[in-house]
Scaffold this active site. Sequence first.
Site, PDB file in Angstrom:
ATOM      1  N   ARG A  25      -9.530  -8.177 -13.725  1.00  0.00           N
ATOM      2  CA  ARG A  25     -10.404  -9.028 -12.906  1.00  0.00           C
ATOM      3  C   ARG A  25     -11.685  -8.277 -12.525  1.00  0.00           C
ATOM      4  O   ARG A  25     -11.623  -7.173 -11.961  1.00  0.00           O
ATOM      5  CB  ARG A  25      -9.637  -9.434 -11.631  1.00  0.00           C
ATOM      6  CG  ARG A  25     -10.454 -10.090 -10.561  1.00  0.00           C
ATOM      7  CD  ARG A  25     -10.829 -11.492 -10.946  1.00  0.00           C
ATOM      8  NE  ARG A  25     -11.516 -12.188  -9.856  1.00  0.00           N
ATOM      9  CZ  ARG A  25     -12.206 -13.304 -10.018  1.00  0.00           C
ATOM     10  NH1 ARG A  25     -12.297 -13.857 -11.226  1.00  0.00           N
ATOM     11  NH2 ARG A  25     -12.783 -13.887  -8.996  1.00  0.00           N
TER      12      ARG A  25
ATOM     13  N   GLN B 250     -12.081   1.536  -4.306  1.00  0.00           N
ATOM     14  CA  GLN B 250     -11.086   2.405  -3.674  1.00  0.00           C
ATOM     15  C   GLN B 250     -10.122   1.625  -2.763  1.00  0.00           C
ATOM     16  O   GLN B 250      -8.931   1.934  -2.701  1.00  0.00           O
ATOM     17  CB  GLN B 250     -11.796   3.496  -2.876  1.00  0.00           C
ATOM     18  CG  GLN B 250     -10.911   4.662  -2.588  1.00  0.00           C
ATOM     19  CD  GLN B 250     -11.686   5.759  -1.881  1.00  0.00           C
ATOM     20  OE1 GLN B 250     -12.247   5.549  -0.812  1.00  0.00           O
ATOM     21  NE2 GLN B 250     -11.713   6.922  -2.474  1.00  0.00           N
TER      22      GLN B 250
ATOM     23  N   GLU C 128      26.778  -3.551  -0.553  1.00  0.00           N
ATOM     24  CA  GLU C 128      25.692  -4.539  -0.600  1.00  0.00           C
ATOM     25  C   GLU C 128      24.367  -3.908  -0.150  1.00  0.00           C
ATOM     26  O   GLU C 128      23.331  -4.097  -0.788  1.00  0.00           O
ATOM     27  CB  GLU C 128      26.070  -5.732   0.286  1.00  0.00           C
ATOM     28  CG  GLU C 128      25.135  -6.900   0.084  1.00  0.00           C
ATOM     29  CD  GLU C 128      25.606  -8.174   0.768  1.00  0.00           C
ATOM     30  OE1 GLU C 128      26.679  -8.689   0.411  1.00  0.00           O
ATOM     31  OE2 GLU C 128      24.881  -8.665   1.650  1.00  0.00           O
TER      32      GLU C 128
END
Length: 387
Positions: free
Chosen positions: A267, A278, A241
Amino acid sequence: MNFEYDTDTAQMRDMVVNFARRDLSGPCEWDAADFRRRWQLAGKQGLAGATIPGEYGGSGLGAVAAAAMMEALGEGCADTGFAFSLAAHLFAAVMPIADFGTEEQRHRWLPGLCSGDLVAAHAITEPEAGSDALSLQTRAVRHGNGYVLDGEKCFVTNAPAADIFVVQACTDPDAGYFGLTTFVVEAGTAGLSVGPPYPKVGLRGSPTADVHFDGCVVTEEQVLGRPGAGASVFSSSMAWERTCLFAVYLGAMRRVIDGTVAYVNEREQFGAAVGSFQAVSHRIVDMTLRLESARLMLFRAAWGLDRGDRDEVAPALAKLAVSEAAVQTGLDAVQLHGGLGVVDGPAETLLRDALPSRIFSGTNEIQRNNIARALGLGARRRPVRRA
Ligand SMILES: Cc1cc2nc3c(=O)[nH]c(=O)nc-3n(C[C@H](O)[C@H](O)[C@H](O)COP(=O)(O)OP(=O)(O)OC[C@H]3O[C@@H](n4cnc5c(N)ncnc54)[C@H](O)[C@@H]3O)c2cc1C
């Protein structure tokens, strides 16, 4: 070292991404009928029994290939809760039957569990026994040629949908590590009942509930492994798991990072795409660095499982790295989407889905304890010097 998939694994990966995108990305909320419908589709594609040998209906994959499959599932399936449910079924419940079951038990349960007809759940956690898993209060008391189970389990993934429960109970309260025994109990058995699904912060497509045992009679044929071997059954399933299940989060991170790159390139503010600033691009580089580092650790742990390593550290490190990276990736993705980041969408969904990953499969504090012990830290008290 070879960092490339073989041709079969690479083809399987692409197939699973496309299949999951097309057929498994349902609503990120649990709906019994839709969950079952998608489960059956996943079973037909070989996802429900990926690591189970072919003679029992599985696909016979090793850990590296299974991790690749789970990563692809997480990338394609926008409902990370559903992907989590499928992986929990396979690694915490079905693998123990394959690894510790008798031939009769394997033939009885594995074909349905692999085909997508049956859903499995693994129940160890109790209200008073979470991290301290060896202090279980659920008792299995000898009765004729079987046992009677009494007790309460909580946080059981898949319980509201499960047909088969792999249950840990205490058979000898004085035997510590050797006091637990694993049982396979079918839904509908008298004395077994399941509570309502929990409302959770994330992984909402995965149903979680309490399971009650009240005078639940099981036979000797339902003991998985030998009596007293429950803790080793549990440790073995947790190694799978902590490695392969967490690959689902690698895929989910990849999906959200790709979506975030597309968003910041589109955008515009101050006359430029925000991705050209940056502060934004470096945040995405750090998200990528975290994902790629966690990915290397996870595949290193999977490689160890394929070699038969019994090392606890590599799966614990993988679990830590992936879950911490997933939470931070969710936070970063929300930040980079600005106001839209807190509106229902992939960024906030990843953050909510990632929060439980630091808790299940043994909390991250417990993973750190286990790694510290393996490093020789805190394991022993200094011997008292006597004159
Ligand atoms: C989404 C989800 C799915 C789950 N699925 C399953 C499932 O299918 N089956 C199942 O049996 N269980 C499942 N669990 C339960 C999970 O395994 C437990 O929640 C987990 O082991 C922690 O136990 P607890 O919640 O009782 O926390 P506690 O053990 O009470 O811990 C509380 C806090 O104390 C810290 N803590 C405890 N002991 C120590 C220590 N010695 N050193 C340092 N810190 C410590 C913990 O890290 C944690 O931060 C699931 C949980 C979640 C959230």
